[in-house]
Design a protein around this motif. Sequence first.
Motif, PDB file in Angstrom:
ATOM      1  N   LEU A  71       0.816  -1.210   0.000  1.00 29.86           N
ATOM      2  CA  LEU A  71       0.000   0.000   0.000  1.00 29.86           C
ATOM      3  C   LEU A  71       0.852   1.262   0.000  1.00 29.86           C
ATOM      4  O   LEU A  71       0.590   2.208  -0.756  1.00 29.86           O
ATOM      5  N   HIS A  72       1.870   1.301   0.866  1.00 34.97           N
ATOM      6  CA  HIS A  72       2.668   2.534   0.951  1.00 34.97           C
ATOM      7  C   HIS A  72       3.403   2.825  -0.346  1.00 34.97           C
ATOM      8  O   HIS A  72       3.541   3.981  -0.746  1.00 34.97           O
ATOM      9  N   LEU A  73       3.852   1.776  -1.037  1.00 33.19           N
ATOM     10  CA  LEU A  73       4.525   1.980  -2.317  1.00 33.19           C
ATOM     11  C   LEU A  73       3.538   2.452  -3.386  1.00 33.19           C
ATOM     12  O   LEU A  73       3.859   3.327  -4.191  1.00 33.19           O
ATOM     13  N   VAL A  74       2.338   1.862  -3.387  1.00 32.13           N
ATOM     14  CA  VAL A  74       1.325   2.255  -4.369  1.00 32.13           C
ATOM     15  C   VAL A  74       0.949   3.721  -4.187  1.00 32.13           C
ATOM     16  O   VAL A  74       0.912   4.501  -5.155  1.00 32.13           O
ATOM     17  N   LEU A  75       0.672   4.126  -2.952  1.00 36.76           N
ATOM     18  CA  LEU A  75       0.282   5.511  -2.700  1.00 36.76           C
ATOM     19  C   LEU A  75       1.422   6.474  -3.010  1.00 36.76           C
ATOM     20  O   LEU A  75       1.196   7.552  -3.582  1.00 36.76           O
ATOM     21  N   ASP A  76       2.636   6.104  -2.652  1.00 34.83           N
ATOM     22  CA  ASP A  76       3.793   6.963  -2.966  1.00 34.83           C
ATOM     23  C   ASP A  76       3.926   7.172  -4.473  1.00 34.83           C
ATOM     24  O   ASP A  76       4.181   8.299  -4.937  1.00 34.83           O
ATOM     25  N   LYS A  77       3.768   6.095  -5.242  1.00 37.22           N
ATOM     26  CA  LYS A  77       3.876   6.210  -6.703  1.00 37.22           C
ATOM     27  C   LYS A  77       2.753   7.076  -7.272  1.00 37.22           C
ATOM     28  O   LYS A  77       2.982   7.900  -8.169  1.00 37.22           O
ATOM     29  N   ARG A 124     -11.912   5.399  11.349  1.00 31.91           N
ATOM     30  CA  ARG A 124     -10.911   5.597  10.318  1.00 31.91           C
ATOM     31  C   ARG A 124     -10.153   4.297  10.059  1.00 31.91           C
ATOM     32  O   ARG A 124      -9.828   3.565  10.996  1.00 31.91           O
ATOM     33  N   ASN A 125      -9.870   4.031   8.808  1.00 28.48           N
ATOM     34  CA  ASN A 125      -9.082   2.852   8.467  1.00 28.48           C
ATOM     35  C   ASN A 125      -7.684   2.993   9.038  1.00 28.48           C
ATOM     36  O   ASN A 125      -6.993   3.995   8.801  1.00 28.48           O
ATOM     37  N   CYS A 126      -7.243   2.001   9.791  1.00 31.33           N
ATOM     38  CA  CYS A 126      -5.959   2.088  10.501  1.00 31.33           C
ATOM     39  C   CYS A 126      -4.775   2.138   9.543  1.00 31.33           C
ATOM     40  O   CYS A 126      -3.758   2.793   9.831  1.00 31.33           O
ATOM     41  N   LEU A 127      -4.871   1.458   8.396  1.00 30.29           N
ATOM     42  CA  LEU A 127      -3.770   1.470   7.442  1.00 30.29           C
ATOM     43  C   LEU A 127      -3.555   2.866   6.870  1.00 30.29           C
ATOM     44  O   LEU A 127      -2.420   3.349   6.772  1.00 30.29           O
ATOM     45  N   LEU A 128      -4.647   3.534   6.491  1.00 31.05           N
ATOM     46  CA  LEU A 128      -4.531   4.870   5.930  1.00 31.05           C
ATOM     47  C   LEU A 128      -4.071   5.876   6.981  1.00 31.05           C
ATOM     48  O   LEU A 128      -3.259   6.768   6.691  1.00 31.05           O
ATOM     49  N   ALA A 129      -4.596   5.734   8.196  1.00 26.85           N
ATOM     50  CA  ALA A 129      -4.176   6.639   9.272  1.00 26.85           C
ATOM     51  C   ALA A 129      -2.689   6.479   9.569  1.00 26.85           C
ATOM     52  O   ALA A 129      -1.971   7.467   9.771  1.00 26.85           O
ATOM     53  N   SER A 130      -2.200   5.238   9.589  1.00 26.46           N
ATOM     54  CA  SER A 130      -0.783   4.984   9.829  1.00 26.46           C
ATOM     55  C   SER A 130       0.073   5.507   8.685  1.00 26.46           C
ATOM     56  O   SER A 130       1.178   6.035   8.910  1.00 26.46           O
TER      57      SER A 130
END
Length: 437
Positions: A93-99, A145-151
Motif C-alpha cells: 500500500l505505501h509503495l502504491v500511494l507513494d507512486k 478511520r481505516n488504521c492502514l490509511l491513518a498509519s
Amino acid sequence: MHSAKVPLQNPPIKWAEGHKGVFNIEVQAVSSVHTQDNHLEKFFTLCHSLESQVTFPIRVLDQKISEMALEHELKLSIICLNSSRLEPLVLFLHLVLDKLFQLSVQPMVIAGQTANFSQFAFESVVAIANSLHNSKDLSKDQHGRNCLLASYVHYVFRLPELQRDVPKSGAPTALPDPRYHTYGRTSAAAVSSKLLQARVMSSSNPDLAGTHSAADEEVKNVMSSKIADRNCSRMSYYCSGNSDVPSSTTAPRPASKKHFHEELALQMVVSTGMVRETVFKYAWFFFELLVKSMAQHVHNMDKRDSFRRTRFSDRFMDDITTIVNVVTSEIAALLVKPQKENEQAEKMNISLAFFLYDLLSLMDRGFVFNLIRHYCNQLSAKLNNLPTLISMSFFFLRILCSHEHYLNLNLFFMNADTAPTSPCPSISSQVINELFN
C-alpha cells in the motif's frame, strides 16, 4: 498440485503398481519482493520504465509495450489498481500511494509528448481509500478511520520529490529537467525544459498558468529576526510558524513549480460524481494529507519564520475556501436526510473542525477565522432544526477552542496596544474580533 513422475529407464525396469506415483508435492510461491498480483505488477513495471532508462519495447507479463503505447497502458494500470487483490494491495500500500502521489505532481514527457496523470492518480487513491474502508477484514479505530490509511499519513507520507536526470561523468554540470523521461526521448529534453521555464501547468487543468522564478524573492525579504519559541499543533509533525501579516499587504506570488498540496486541493475542488462523494465521505484522510503536506512544504521551503500570508499562494487559498464551503453544504444536506445520514454528517463535521484547527497553526489566522465565520453562517442559513444546529456547531467550536492559542486570539481589547503578545504572533486580536462584529 503435481504428481511426481519417474522418467522412463533404459534398459526398462519393472515398477510396482504400474509405475504409480508415490507422493505429491505442492509448491506455493511466497515473496516479499514480487507483488503476486498482475495489476500491481504491471503498474510497478511501467513506473520503473519511467524512472529508469530502459529499452523499448518492454515486456510486462505476457505483453510487449512500445514507447508509443506506454502512456495509454500506464493510465489503464492506474485505473485497474483498485481491482487488485486485497492482500497484496495492503502489503504494498505505501509503495502504491507513494507512486500515485509522485505521478500527480511529476511532469512527464513520453515519446516527446507531455502526459497528464494527475486526475487518474487522484481517482485511483480515492477508489483505494473507499475499498480499504469498506473491507470487513481491515481494522478501524474508535473514530471509524481505516488504521492502514491513518498509519500511512502519520508515519510514512512524505512530499513527492521530483526525479532528476543524473549527468554523465565528465559532462558539464547543468540543471537537469525535473521530469520523467523515456529512453527514446533525447531531443525533446531541451524543448520540454524551455516549455517548463516558460509556463507552469497543472496536469489536471492546463489553463492555469504561472511563471517561473529562479528564487523565492519574498522569502528573502521576510522578517530578519528569528523567533525561538515555536509551537506545535495537535500532532508533533505539524510545526507551526510564528508571524503573520495582513492579507492586504501582500501581492499574488507566481508559482515556481508544482506543489503537492496545491494539486491535491485542486483535485478535490474539480472532482465530480462518485469521486467527490467518496472524497467527502472520507474527508479526514484527504484533510490530513493536505495538512501534513502543507507543514512539510513550510519546513522544506524554510518558511517557518516568514509571514503566514506568504506561505501559500492565493490560488491555493481560494481552493481551501471552496473545499470548506462545499463540505459545509454537504454536512447541512446530510442533516436534512433520514436519521441514518446523521452519523456521516457528524464525522464530516468533526473532520472539518480538526482541519481548521490545524490550519490555525499553518495559515494566516484572519483567513482561517473567516472560514469559521462562513461555516457558522452557512449552517445557520440551511438548518431549520435548532437543536441539531446547536449540537453540530457546539462540537465544531469545542474542537477549535481547544487550540492552544484560541483564547489569546479572541480576547477583545479597546486598544490594540494594550493587548498581550500572542504566543505565536498573528493578526491583531482587534482585527480578528472585527470579523465577528
